[in-house]
Design a protein around this motif. Structure first.
Motif, PDB file in Angstrom:
ATOM      1  N   ALA A 272      -4.108  -3.217  -3.526  1.00  0.00           N
ATOM      2  CA  ALA A 272      -3.031  -2.229  -3.579  1.00  0.00           C
ATOM      3  C   ALA A 272      -2.125  -2.344  -2.361  1.00  0.00           C
ATOM      4  CB  ALA A 272      -3.622  -0.820  -3.666  1.00  0.00           C
ATOM      5  N   GLY A 273      -2.737  -2.470  -1.187  1.00  0.00           N
ATOM      6  CA  GLY A 273      -1.947  -2.591   0.039  1.00  0.00           C
ATOM      7  C   GLY A 273      -1.110  -3.853   0.059  1.00  0.00           C
ATOM      8  N   ALA A 274      -1.718  -4.971  -0.364  1.00  0.00           N
ATOM      9  CA  ALA A 274      -0.989  -6.241  -0.359  1.00  0.00           C
ATOM     10  C   ALA A 274       0.160  -6.208  -1.363  1.00  0.00           C
ATOM     11  CB  ALA A 274      -1.941  -7.388  -0.688  1.00  0.00           C
ATOM     12  N   GLY A 275      -0.051  -5.586  -2.533  1.00  0.00           N
ATOM     13  CA  GLY A 275       1.002  -5.519  -3.536  1.00  0.00           C
ATOM     14  C   GLY A 275       2.204  -4.723  -3.058  1.00  0.00           C
ATOM     15  N   ILE A 276       1.942  -3.585  -2.442  1.00  0.00           N
ATOM     16  CA  ILE A 276       3.040  -2.756  -1.948  1.00  0.00           C
ATOM     17  C   ILE A 276       3.755  -3.432  -0.783  1.00  0.00           C
ATOM     18  CG2 ILE A 276       3.559  -0.576  -0.777  1.00  0.00           C
ATOM     19  CD1 ILE A 276       1.418   0.703  -2.543  1.00  0.00           C
ATOM     20  N   ALA A 277       2.972  -4.063   0.104  1.00  0.00           N
ATOM     21  CA  ALA A 277       3.586  -4.782   1.221  1.00  0.00           C
ATOM     22  C   ALA A 277       4.455  -5.930   0.722  1.00  0.00           C
ATOM     23  CB  ALA A 277       2.502  -5.308   2.167  1.00  0.00           C
ATOM     24  N   ASP A 278       4.007  -6.600  -0.354  1.00  0.00           N
ATOM     25  CA  ASP A 278       4.790  -7.698  -0.922  1.00  0.00           C
ATOM     26  C   ASP A 278       6.094  -7.179  -1.523  1.00  0.00           C
ATOM     27  OD1 ASP A 278       5.053 -10.497  -1.721  1.00  0.00           O
ATOM     28  OD2 ASP A 278       4.758  -9.781  -3.758  1.00  0.00           O
ATOM     29  N   ASP A 279       6.032  -6.045  -2.203  1.00  0.00           N
ATOM     30  CA  ASP A 279       7.251  -5.446  -2.760  1.00  0.00           C
ATOM     31  C   ASP A 279       8.226  -5.035  -1.652  1.00  0.00           C
ATOM     32  OD1 ASP A 279       6.332  -5.794  -5.315  1.00  0.00           O
ATOM     33  OD2 ASP A 279       5.627  -3.740  -5.572  1.00  0.00           O
ATOM     34  N   MET A 280       7.668  -4.514  -0.558  1.00  0.00           N
ATOM     35  CA  MET A 280       8.519  -4.144   0.570  1.00  0.00           C
ATOM     36  C   MET A 280       9.160  -5.390   1.179  1.00  0.00           C
ATOM     37  SD  MET A 280       8.512  -0.772   1.355  1.00  0.00           S
ATOM     38  CE  MET A 280       8.711  -0.693   3.140  1.00  0.00           C
ATOM     39  N   HIS A 281       8.367  -6.436   1.345  1.00  0.00           N
ATOM     40  CA  HIS A 281       8.831  -7.662   1.993  1.00  0.00           C
ATOM     41  C   HIS A 281       9.942  -8.334   1.181  1.00  0.00           C
ATOM     42  CE1 HIS A 281       8.569 -11.148   4.612  1.00  0.00           C
ATOM     43  NE2 HIS A 281       8.407 -11.937   3.561  1.00  0.00           N
ATOM     44  N   LYS A 282       9.837  -8.275  -0.154  1.00  0.00           N
ATOM     45  CA  LYS A 282      10.824  -8.919  -1.021  1.00  0.00           C
ATOM     46  C   LYS A 282      12.042  -8.044  -1.303  1.00  0.00           C
ATOM     47  CE  LYS A 282       7.476 -11.873  -3.414  1.00  0.00           C
ATOM     48  NZ  LYS A 282       6.802 -12.168  -4.714  1.00  0.00           N
ATOM     49  N   GLY A 283      12.026  -6.818  -0.831  1.00  0.00           N
ATOM     50  CA  GLY A 283      13.164  -5.937  -1.036  1.00  0.00           C
ATOM     51  C   GLY A 283      13.155  -5.200  -2.363  1.00  0.00           C
ATOM     52  N   LEU A 284      12.026  -5.311  -3.102  1.00  0.00           N
ATOM     53  CA  LEU A 284      11.970  -4.654  -4.400  1.00  0.00           C
ATOM     54  C   LEU A 284      11.977  -3.135  -4.260  1.00  0.00           C
ATOM     55  CD1 LEU A 284      11.742  -5.155  -7.437  1.00  0.00           C
ATOM     56  CD2 LEU A 284       9.259  -5.034  -7.195  1.00  0.00           C
ATOM     57  N   ILE A 285      11.347  -2.641  -3.200  1.00  0.00           N
ATOM     58  CA  ILE A 285      11.319  -1.196  -2.975  1.00  0.00           C
ATOM     59  C   ILE A 285      12.740  -0.667  -2.772  1.00  0.00           C
ATOM     60  CG2 ILE A 285      10.504   0.623  -1.431  1.00  0.00           C
ATOM     61  CD1 ILE A 285       8.308  -0.537  -3.116  1.00  0.00           C
ATOM     62  N   ASP A 286      13.579  -1.447  -2.079  1.00  0.00           N
ATOM     63  CA  ASP A 286      14.968  -1.023  -1.877  1.00  0.00           C
ATOM     64  C   ASP A 286      15.724  -0.941  -3.203  1.00  0.00           C
ATOM     65  OD1 ASP A 286      14.655  -0.824   0.850  1.00  0.00           O
ATOM     66  OD2 ASP A 286      15.206  -2.916   1.210  1.00  0.00           O
ATOM     67  N   ARG A 287      15.394  -1.837  -4.132  1.00  0.00           N
ATOM     68  CA  ARG A 287      16.041  -1.802  -5.447  1.00  0.00           C
ATOM     69  C   ARG A 287      15.610  -0.546  -6.206  1.00  0.00           C
ATOM     70  NH1 ARG A 287      14.728  -8.009  -7.302  1.00  0.00           N
ATOM     71  NH2 ARG A 287      15.437  -9.021  -5.385  1.00  0.00           N
ATOM     72  N   PHE A 288      14.331  -0.233  -6.133  1.00  0.00           N
ATOM     73  CA  PHE A 288      13.856   0.985  -6.779  1.00  0.00           C
ATOM     74  C   PHE A 288      14.525   2.211  -6.168  1.00  0.00           C
ATOM     75  CE2 PHE A 288       9.760  -1.261  -8.063  1.00  0.00           C
ATOM     76  CZ  PHE A 288      10.088  -1.270  -9.410  1.00  0.00           C
ATOM     77  N   ARG A 289      14.719   2.161  -4.858  1.00  0.00           N
ATOM     78  CA  ARG A 289      15.301   3.310  -4.171  1.00  0.00           C
ATOM     79  C   ARG A 289      16.740   3.555  -4.608  1.00  0.00           C
ATOM     80  NH1 ARG A 289      18.023   4.046   0.826  1.00  0.00           N
ATOM     81  NH2 ARG A 289      17.634   6.080   1.733  1.00  0.00           N
ATOM     82  N   SER A 290      17.418   2.499  -5.024  1.00  0.00           N
ATOM     83  CA  SER A 290      18.816   2.651  -5.455  1.00  0.00           C
ATOM     84  C   SER A 290      18.933   3.250  -6.851  1.00  0.00           C
ATOM     85  CB  SER A 290      19.518   1.289  -5.427  1.00  0.00           C
ATOM     86  OG  SER A 290      18.964   0.413  -6.395  1.00  0.00           O
ATOM     87  N   LEU A 291      17.827   3.350  -7.561  1.00  0.00           N
ATOM     88  CA  LEU A 291      17.835   3.893  -8.916  1.00  0.00           C
ATOM     89  C   LEU A 291      17.592   5.391  -8.890  1.00  0.00           C
ATOM     90  CD1 LEU A 291      15.692   1.139 -10.689  1.00  0.00           C
ATOM     91  CD2 LEU A 291      18.174   1.348 -10.694  1.00  0.00           C
ATOM     92  N   PRO A 292      18.091   6.113  -9.895  1.00  0.00           N
ATOM     93  CA  PRO A 292      17.854   7.565  -9.955  1.00  0.00           C
ATOM     94  C   PRO A 292      16.443   7.871 -10.457  1.00  0.00           C
ATOM     95  CG  PRO A 292      19.132   6.856 -11.851  1.00  0.00           C
ATOM     96  CD  PRO A 292      18.976   5.644 -10.980  1.00  0.00           C
ATOM     97  N   MET A 293      15.459   7.696  -9.586  1.00  0.00           N
ATOM     98  CA  MET A 293      14.074   7.921  -9.971  1.00  0.00           C
ATOM     99  C   MET A 293      13.350   8.685  -8.876  1.00  0.00           C
ATOM    100  SD  MET A 293      12.687   4.011  -9.440  1.00  0.00           S
ATOM    101  CE  MET A 293      11.069   4.396 -10.089  1.00  0.00           C
ATOM    102  N   ALA A 294      12.260   9.313  -9.262  1.00  0.00           N
ATOM    103  CA  ALA A 294      11.477  10.091  -8.310  1.00  0.00           C
ATOM    104  C   ALA A 294      10.941   9.187  -7.213  1.00  0.00           C
ATOM    105  CB  ALA A 294      10.327  10.792  -9.033  1.00  0.00           C
ATOM    106  N   ARG A 295      11.005   9.653  -5.973  1.00  0.00           N
ATOM    107  CA  ARG A 295      10.590   8.819  -4.841  1.00  0.00           C
ATOM    108  C   ARG A 295       9.108   8.442  -4.927  1.00  0.00           C
ATOM    109  NH1 ARG A 295      13.979   8.768  -0.359  1.00  0.00           N
ATOM    110  NH2 ARG A 295      16.111   8.641  -1.146  1.00  0.00           N
ATOM    111  N   GLY A 296       8.256   9.408  -5.258  1.00  0.00           N
ATOM    112  CA  GLY A 296       6.825   9.119  -5.283  1.00  0.00           C
ATOM    113  C   GLY A 296       6.385   8.283  -6.464  1.00  0.00           C
ATOM    114  N   ALA A 297       7.294   8.067  -7.440  1.00  0.00           N
ATOM    115  CA  ALA A 297       6.920   7.344  -8.652  1.00  0.00           C
ATOM    116  C   ALA A 297       6.593   5.885  -8.380  1.00  0.00           C
ATOM    117  CB  ALA A 297       8.046   7.441  -9.682  1.00  0.00           C
TER     118      ALA A 297
END
Length: 281
Positions: A95-120
């Protein structure tokens, strides 16, 4: 000359809870699809617990004294609750590695730009990991049956034990989520997710009877949240290893397991969502 002005009505925002659930399921689906396209992630996740089952059962089985006997068949039944619990907690590293990988690749920033719940984003990831953990548990249970593990209680109690295991695994994935958000690379998240799990899982009643430990170590093991789930599963499976400890978690292991897991979820989900907001602000 007259002008006609059209009024554009903006629909009111939906129920925040409904939106959060919907967004979480969308993210979970995305992660499950990703896992299905990389089957080696699941396969490698199965190899380690199967190796633990075989090695502990046949290498240490005849030398462990459980309930006054060194019968290897008794130890195999004693062992399996510990192996199941260890397997679900080791999902923390993934779980930690997956989230860190998403952060490293900028995927989290893409999710953040969408109108979605932050904790989702985090909830969806942990739900996907929970599904993978359930699959791993199922395969591991089949292997355990092959090496001689049996349950001696009702189907309801057996399912209750697996429910406690999945709840513990889900709780620990939130610990992994916090670690993944706190480091810079997936490699660091994997190391950080595993290094603290070894003392948690081995200073417990998972592989040996805690009553045979030195007094101070026995107290640590008896109050270990991991030990509570292991003991609860042994009782619900009807496996050997009745605890003689007077510690409250050992005497009320099912309730202790539930309380520990819920507290871990509440604490680390709150910290993870707060860390996620500050990391992407």
């Amino acid at each position: 000359m007259s002008a006609v002005t059209d009024t554009v009505r903006v629909p009111p925002p939906g129920n925040p809870i409904t939106q959060s659930v919907r967004d979480s399921l969308v993210v979970a689906k995305r992660n499950l699809i990703r896992m299905s396209r990389i089957p080696e992630m699941v396969i490698f996740g199965l190899i380690q617990p199967i190796m633990f089952v075989v090695l502990f059962s046949y290498v240490f089985g005849g030398s462990m004294n459980i309930d006054g006997t060194t019968d290897s068949a008794v130890y195999r039944e004693f062992l399996m609750a510990g192996i199941f619990a260890q397997t679900v907690t080791f999902a923390t590293a993934g779980a930690g590695a997956g989230i860190a990988d998403d952060m490293h690749k900028g995927l989290i920033d893409r999710f953040r730009s969408l109108p979605m719940a932050r904790g989702a984003v985090l909830t969806g990831r942990t739900l996907a990991d929970l599904v993978q953990t359930a699959l791993t548990l199922f395969v591991l249970a089949m292997v355990a049956l092959l090496v001689g593990w049996r349950t001696h209680t009702s189907i309801g109690e057996v399912l209750g034990a697996f429910g406690l295991l999945l709840l513990l695994g889900y709780a620990f994935t939130w610990v992994g989520a916090l670690i993944g958000l706190s480091v810079r690379t997936p490699e660091a998240a994997t190391s950080g997710g595993l290094i603290w799990l070894f003392p948690v899982t081995f200073i417990s009643n998972a592989f040996v009877d805690s009553s045979r430990m030195t007094p101070w170590l026995r107290h640590v093991a008896d109050w270990n949240p991991f030990s509570a789930t292991v003991q609860a599963c042994r009782e619900l499976f009807g496996n050997p290893g009745v605890s003689t400890s007077t510690a409250w978690p050992m005497q009320h292991s099912v309730w202790a397991s539930l309380i520990y897991s819920v507290l871990i979820i509440l604490i680390f989900r709150t910290l993870s969502v707060r860390k996620y907001r500050s990391a992407t602000a």
